[in-house]
Design an enzyme around this catalytic site. Structure first.
Site, PDB file in Angstrom:
ATOM      1  N   TYR A   3     -43.193 -68.600-127.701  1.00 30.04           N
ATOM      2  CA  TYR A   3     -42.632 -69.182-126.484  1.00 30.04           C
ATOM      3  C   TYR A   3     -42.365 -68.089-125.447  1.00 30.04           C
ATOM      4  O   TYR A   3     -42.724 -68.223-124.282  1.00 30.04           O
ATOM      5  CB  TYR A   3     -41.330 -69.905-126.827  1.00 30.04           C
ATOM      6  CG  TYR A   3     -40.621 -70.584-125.699  1.00 30.04           C
ATOM      7  CD1 TYR A   3     -39.405 -70.078-125.222  1.00 30.04           C
ATOM      8  CD2 TYR A   3     -41.119 -71.745-125.130  1.00 30.04           C
ATOM      9  CE1 TYR A   3     -38.720 -70.720-124.205  1.00 30.04           C
ATOM     10  CE2 TYR A   3     -40.433 -72.392-124.103  1.00 30.04           C
ATOM     11  CZ  TYR A   3     -39.235 -71.880-123.659  1.00 30.04           C
ATOM     12  OH  TYR A   3     -38.554 -72.528-122.638  1.00 30.04           O
ATOM     13  N   GLY A   7     -39.795 -85.331-120.482  1.00 26.45           N
ATOM     14  CA  GLY A   7     -39.082 -84.284-121.210  1.00 26.45           C
ATOM     15  C   GLY A   7     -37.630 -84.178-120.789  1.00 26.45           C
ATOM     16  O   GLY A   7     -37.152 -84.947-119.947  1.00 26.45           O
ATOM     17  N   LYS A  49     -44.010 -67.382-121.814  1.00 24.74           N
ATOM     18  CA  LYS A  49     -43.208 -67.330-120.586  1.00 24.74           C
ATOM     19  C   LYS A  49     -43.487 -66.046-119.803  1.00 24.74           C
ATOM     20  O   LYS A  49     -43.610 -66.066-118.581  1.00 24.74           O
ATOM     21  CB  LYS A  49     -41.720 -67.462-120.909  1.00 24.74           C
ATOM     22  CG  LYS A  49     -41.316 -68.865-121.362  1.00 24.74           C
ATOM     23  CD  LYS A  49     -41.716 -69.934-120.341  1.00 24.74           C
ATOM     24  CE  LYS A  49     -41.280 -71.316-120.735  1.00 24.74           C
ATOM     25  NZ  LYS A  49     -41.766 -72.355-119.800  1.00 24.74           N
ATOM     26  N   ASP A  64     -46.914 -87.750-117.564  1.00 25.66           N
ATOM     27  CA  ASP A  64     -46.607 -87.255-118.911  1.00 25.66           C
ATOM     28  C   ASP A  64     -47.770 -87.678-119.798  1.00 25.66           C
ATOM     29  O   ASP A  64     -48.541 -88.577-119.447  1.00 25.66           O
ATOM     30  CB  ASP A  64     -45.270 -87.855-119.415  1.00 25.66           C
ATOM     31  CG  ASP A  64     -44.711 -87.096-120.626  1.00 25.66           C
ATOM     32  OD1 ASP A  64     -43.772 -86.307-120.462  1.00 25.66           O
ATOM     33  OD2 ASP A  64     -45.238 -87.302-121.752  1.00 25.66           O
ATOM     34  N   ILE A  65     -47.855 -87.062-120.961  1.00 22.05           N
ATOM     35  CA  ILE A  65     -48.936 -87.455-121.882  1.00 22.05           C
ATOM     36  C   ILE A  65     -48.639 -88.825-122.479  1.00 22.05           C
ATOM     37  O   ILE A  65     -49.538 -89.512-122.973  1.00 22.05           O
ATOM     38  CB  ILE A  65     -49.110 -86.383-122.980  1.00 22.05           C
ATOM     39  CG1 ILE A  65     -50.445 -86.545-123.704  1.00 22.05           C
ATOM     40  CG2 ILE A  65     -47.936 -86.380-123.950  1.00 22.05           C
ATOM     41  CD1 ILE A  65     -50.845 -85.365-124.554  1.00 22.05           C
TER      42      ILE A  65
END
Ligand code: VAH
Length: 314
Positions: free
Chosen positions: A140, A11, A144, A34-35
């Site tokens: 989002y 990312g 968070k 990571d995926i």
């Protein structure tokens, strides 16, 4: 010696954090995950394919590499999360509880970022305090705030050494951002070099907190190395470097590219998100508790971004 498992290594933050951590702690001590499969420099050190919604896989990799720290970055950002709220909940909250559980079971130190997105329209917008109202109006932001509370819970209930920062919009020239509201502040530099012009999807006069990636990476290392006895707060610290609106970026770029022109074609979805966030946040708790101090302002960041992108596009 730190042995760190990083999720979301491909990312925007992860791709540069891996390089930073490898420099600080040694290549063999950083497990990038990571995926997606490794690519580029990421393949130059330990790398595992990990889907953070698979709790057994996280445990297996953490155990295999005998890590002592997890830095959990894998998440969907604000604009993408608004397009697919349920998927965002599953990835953002599922990934977080899975990595927290592994940290509890293996007694690991834990970092995950929160965001200025954890604040909402009812939060004081100027010099937003460290401790204040948090009623975000985006998935989002809900993720968070819930994440901050979950990390504090794991610290209080289980003694997991959880730490986090509320990142502003992060600006870098390495990995392109994906699906964020503040991405315009990265795009504008690329378009300035390619086209000497940029059409902003965020309206003139929309202030948001921003930070150059080198300052963000240094803040992560500094916080994780800080004396825990000095931490009054943990999840998560306000940190910022720059409060700027699109015209501020345009003026800073025009010092280097005099003919640069900015225009506006506002995206109502991302504008609504941006309008719900603070104009500027107060970083004094981070400064007092672990010595946070950003090095880059908008002018020094702009000079470096334009130089590095021009080099990259050659
Ligand atoms: C986003 N870049 O725009 C992220 C960040 C503060 C903004 O959380 O969603």
């Amino acid at each position: 010696m730190k042995r760190i498992l990083v999720t979301g290594a491909r990312g925007q933050i992860g791709s540069e954090l891996i390089t930073k951590l490898r420099d600080v702690y040694g290549h063999s001590n950083i497990i990038a995950t990571d995926i997606r499969e490794a690519e580029g420099e990421l393949a130059e050190g330990p790398y595992e394919v990990v889907d953070v919604t698979d709790d057994k896989r996280i445990y297996e990799v953490a155990k295999k590499h005998q890590v002592d720290t997890i830095m959990h970055l894998a998440a969907l950002l604000s604009a993408t999360a608004e397009k697919m709220p349920k998927v965002a909940w599953d990835i953002n909250m599922g990934g977080l509880i899975n990595t927290l559980e592994v940290s509890r079971e293996l007694n690991l130190q834990f970092f995950t970022p929160s965001s200025i997105g954890a604040f909402g329209p009812s939060t004081p917008k100027a010099q937003t305090p460290q401790d204040t109202l948090q009623r975000p109006t985006t998935m989002y932001g809900v993720n968070k705030v819930a994440g901050e509370l979950l990390c504090d819970y794991y610290c209080e209930r289980y003694g997991v050494d959880t730490r986090g920062v509320r990142f502003p919009g992060l600006i870098s020239y390495v990995a392109p951002p994906g699906g964020g509201t503040t991405d315009y502040a990265v795009e504008i530099y690329y378009e300035a070099i390619k086209q000497k012009a940029y059409t902003s999807y965020i309206a003139e006069g929309t202030y948001m907190d921003m930070m150059y990636m080198p300052d963000a990476l240094e803040a992560i290392v500094q916080l994780m190395e800080a004396d825990p006895k000095k931490l009054v707060h943990r999840n998560a610290f306000n940190i910022s470097a720059i409060s700027a609106e699109p015209m501020d970026f345009a003026k800073a770029i025009q010092h280097h590219i005099p003919g640069f022109q900015i225009s506006f074609d506002v995206d109502p979805v991302r504008q609504k998100i941006a309008d719900s966030w603070p104009d500027s946040i107060d970083s004094s708790a981070a400064e007092a508790e672990w010595g946070f101090k950003a090095k880059y302002d908008i002018n020094s960041m702009t000079k470096d971004m334009l130089e590095k992108i021009a080099e990259k596009l050659k």
